[in-house]
Design an enzyme around this catalytic site. Structure first.
Site, PDB file in Angstrom:
ATOM      1  N   ARG A  13      -0.924  -6.435  36.567  1.00 39.37           N
ATOM      2  CA  ARG A  13       0.156  -7.393  38.257  1.00 39.37           C
ATOM      3  C   ARG A  13       0.793  -5.787  39.089  1.00 39.37           C
ATOM      4  O   ARG A  13       0.703  -7.266  40.575  1.00 39.37           O
ATOM      5  CB  ARG A  13       1.578  -8.054  37.667  1.00 39.37           C
ATOM      6  CG  ARG A  13       2.809  -8.066  36.587  1.00 39.37           C
ATOM      7  CD  ARG A  13       3.927  -8.440  36.505  1.00 39.37           C
ATOM      8  NE  ARG A  13       4.646  -9.640  37.779  1.00 39.37           N
ATOM      9  CZ  ARG A  13       5.270  -8.726  38.911  1.00 39.37           C
ATOM     10  NH1 ARG A  13       5.779  -7.454  38.487  1.00 39.37           N
ATOM     11  NH2 ARG A  13       5.740  -9.452  39.414  1.00 39.37           N
ATOM     12  N   ASP A  41      10.664  -6.793  42.305  1.00 43.46           N
ATOM     13  CA  ASP A  41      11.078  -7.065  40.940  1.00 43.46           C
ATOM     14  C   ASP A  41      12.557  -6.594  41.137  1.00 43.46           C
ATOM     15  O   ASP A  41      12.707  -5.942  41.219  1.00 43.46           O
ATOM     16  CB  ASP A  41       9.826  -6.671  40.043  1.00 43.46           C
ATOM     17  CG  ASP A  41       9.130  -7.589  40.605  1.00 43.46           C
ATOM     18  OD1 ASP A  41       8.871  -8.296  41.026  1.00 43.46           O
ATOM     19  OD2 ASP A  41       7.687  -6.810  39.546  1.00 43.46           O
ATOM     20  N   PRO A  96       5.676  -0.865  15.573  1.00 43.86           N
ATOM     21  CA  PRO A  96       7.229  -0.733  16.206  1.00 43.86           C
ATOM     22  C   PRO A  96       7.896   1.105  16.128  1.00 43.86           C
ATOM     23  O   PRO A  96       8.997   1.313  16.561  1.00 43.86           O
ATOM     24  CB  PRO A  96       7.536  -0.770  15.003  1.00 43.86           C
ATOM     25  CG  PRO A  96       6.762  -1.527  14.185  1.00 43.86           C
ATOM     26  CD  PRO A  96       5.369  -1.089  14.728  1.00 43.86           C
ATOM     27  N   GLU A 110       0.264  -3.724   6.826  1.00 44.70           N
ATOM     28  CA  GLU A 110       2.074  -3.349   7.004  1.00 44.70           C
ATOM     29  C   GLU A 110       1.679  -1.743   7.616  1.00 44.70           C
ATOM     30  O   GLU A 110       2.570  -1.739   8.028  1.00 44.70           O
ATOM     31  CB  GLU A 110       1.980  -2.839   5.564  1.00 44.70           C
ATOM     32  CG  GLU A 110       2.464  -4.295   5.000  1.00 44.70           C
ATOM     33  CD  GLU A 110       2.338  -5.633   4.957  1.00 44.70           C
ATOM     34  OE1 GLU A 110       0.789  -5.440   4.838  1.00 44.70           O
ATOM     35  OE2 GLU A 110       2.572  -6.825   5.589  1.00 44.70           O
TER      36      GLU A 110
HETATM   37  N1  4GX Z   1       5.698  -3.517  19.206  1.00 42.79           N
HETATM   38  N2  4GX Z   1       4.298  -4.480  15.471  1.00 42.79           N
HETATM   39  C1  4GX Z   1       1.904  -3.276  15.223  1.00 42.79           C
HETATM   40  C2  4GX Z   1       0.775  -3.364  12.572  1.00 42.79           C
HETATM   41  C3  4GX Z   1       0.719  -1.580  13.101  1.00 42.79           C
HETATM   42  C4  4GX Z   1       1.120  -1.157  12.361  1.00 42.79           C
HETATM   43  C5  4GX Z   1       0.980   0.319  12.216  1.00 42.79           C
HETATM   44  C6  4GX Z   1      -0.138   0.421  13.158  1.00 42.79           C
HETATM   45  C7  4GX Z   1       0.893   0.577  13.092  1.00 42.79           C
HETATM   46  C8  4GX Z   1       5.401  -4.156  17.304  1.00 42.79           C
HETATM   47  C9  4GX Z   1       6.133  -4.023  17.906  1.00 42.79           C
HETATM   48  C10 4GX Z   1       4.857  -4.669  15.970  1.00 42.79           C
HETATM   49  C11 4GX Z   1       3.824  -4.810  13.427  1.00 42.79           C
HETATM   50  C12 4GX Z   1       2.751  -3.895  15.691  1.00 42.79           C
HETATM   51  C13 4GX Z   1       3.235  -4.292  13.363  1.00 42.79           C
HETATM   52  N3  4GX Z   1      -0.309  -1.384  13.637  1.00 42.79           N
HETATM   53  N4  4GX Z   1       3.921  -3.696  18.001  1.00 42.79           N
HETATM   54  N5  4GX Z   1       2.038  -3.896  13.435  1.00 42.79           N
HETATM   55  N6  4GX Z   1       7.285  -4.671  18.153  1.00 42.79           N
HETATM   56  O1  4GX Z   1       6.221  -4.534  15.231  1.00 42.79           O
HETATM   57  O2  4GX Z   1       4.661  -3.162  20.065  1.00 42.79           O
END
Ligand code: 4GX
Length: 236
Positions: free
Chosen positions: A154, A169, A89, A116
């Site tokens: 794609r 698109d 995120p 987490e």
């Molecule tokens: N867009 N998540 C990853 C675990 C995590 C956290 C920090 C690595 C580093 C998300 C998103 C997303 C939740 C995927 C936490 N792994 N990923 N995960 N929005 O929310 O890509």
């Protein structure tokens, strides 16, 4: 294009990758997707890949050692230069421009984390580009990785037929799509616009441009506001 995915849940990818466009792209040999399970690189008897956070607090953190070992193993599987992507995120928000950029790479290595978060040294040590698919919290990076794969694959030459060229698109012109109709001419009292039945291709093209613009103004005015900025960014 070769796509490597580092994940604790390779099976999660099975169904999305075995249908339609993504399946065909693999069958035609246009993409090669390779999964590596991070858990295979755990060194203890329990195959442990997560641990409690230093400093206390809720949740678990992904340990650096299994991810580093997994990454180093995967990198050596193939000689191409690769773009390494960490789904999180805190990354730059994924959009069509990023999909186009990634579609030009010959190899992507996607790292889908769980728990987490990652031990911060994973982020630092792997030199990965961080990408987020949007401002919400997923339970893991797998679905985010699949979205990126879908949007990127794609765009690759030969993946779509001529009829559904990605040039048409939404977003390729920075606008939403114009309204589409197919048979019948009247459905439940709703008529297809006369212009589309007129056979006047110039007029039809003009109508479609106008409609695309109107729709974008109405539903996604933010796209019009960002349009100039995006283009300026592209030109550098
Ligand atoms: N867009 N998540 C990853 C675990 C995590 C956290 C920090 C690595 C580093 C998300 C998103 C997303 C939740 C995927 C936490 N792994 N990923 N995960 N929005 O929310 O890509």
């Amino acid at each position: 294009m070769r796509i490597d995915i580092l994940t604790l849940f390779p099976q999660m990818f099975e169904s999305p990758l075995s249908h339609s466009i993504l399946k065909r792209a693999q069958d035609k040999g246009l993409i090669d997707i390779v999964f590596t399970n991070i858990r295979d690189f755990a060194t203890d008897n329990y195959k442990k890949v997560d641990d409690k956070p230093y400093g206390g607090g809720p949740g678990m953190v992904m340990m650096p050692q299994p991810v580093f070992d997994c990454f180093e193993y995967v990198e050596k599987l193939s000689p191409e230069k690769s773009k390494v992507i960490l789904l999180t995120p805190q990354g730059r928000k994924f959009d069509q421009a990023k999909a186009v950029e990634l579609s030009k790479e010959s190899r992507l290595i996607l790292i889908a984390g769980r728990y987490e978060g990652f031990d911060e040294r994973i982020r630092i040590g792997l030199g990965a580009e961080q990408i987020s698919i949007g401002d919400y919290v997923l339970s893991g990076g797998e679905l985010a990785a699949m979205i990126i794969i879908d949007a990127v694959v794609r765009l690759l030459a030969g993946v779509l037929g001529d009829e559904d060229s990605p040039k048409d698109d939404s977003f390729s012109a920075g606008l939403l799509e114009y309204p589409q109709y197919t048979r019948p001419e009247v459905f439940r009292g709703m008529r297809v616009p006369d212009i589309l039945l007129s056979g006047d291709h110039g007029k039809i093209a003009q109508w479609r441009r106008r409609q695309a613009l109107e729709r974008t103004k109405k539903y996604r005015p933010d796209l019009l506001k960002n349009k100039n900025t995006n283009q300026r960014q592209k030109k550098g």
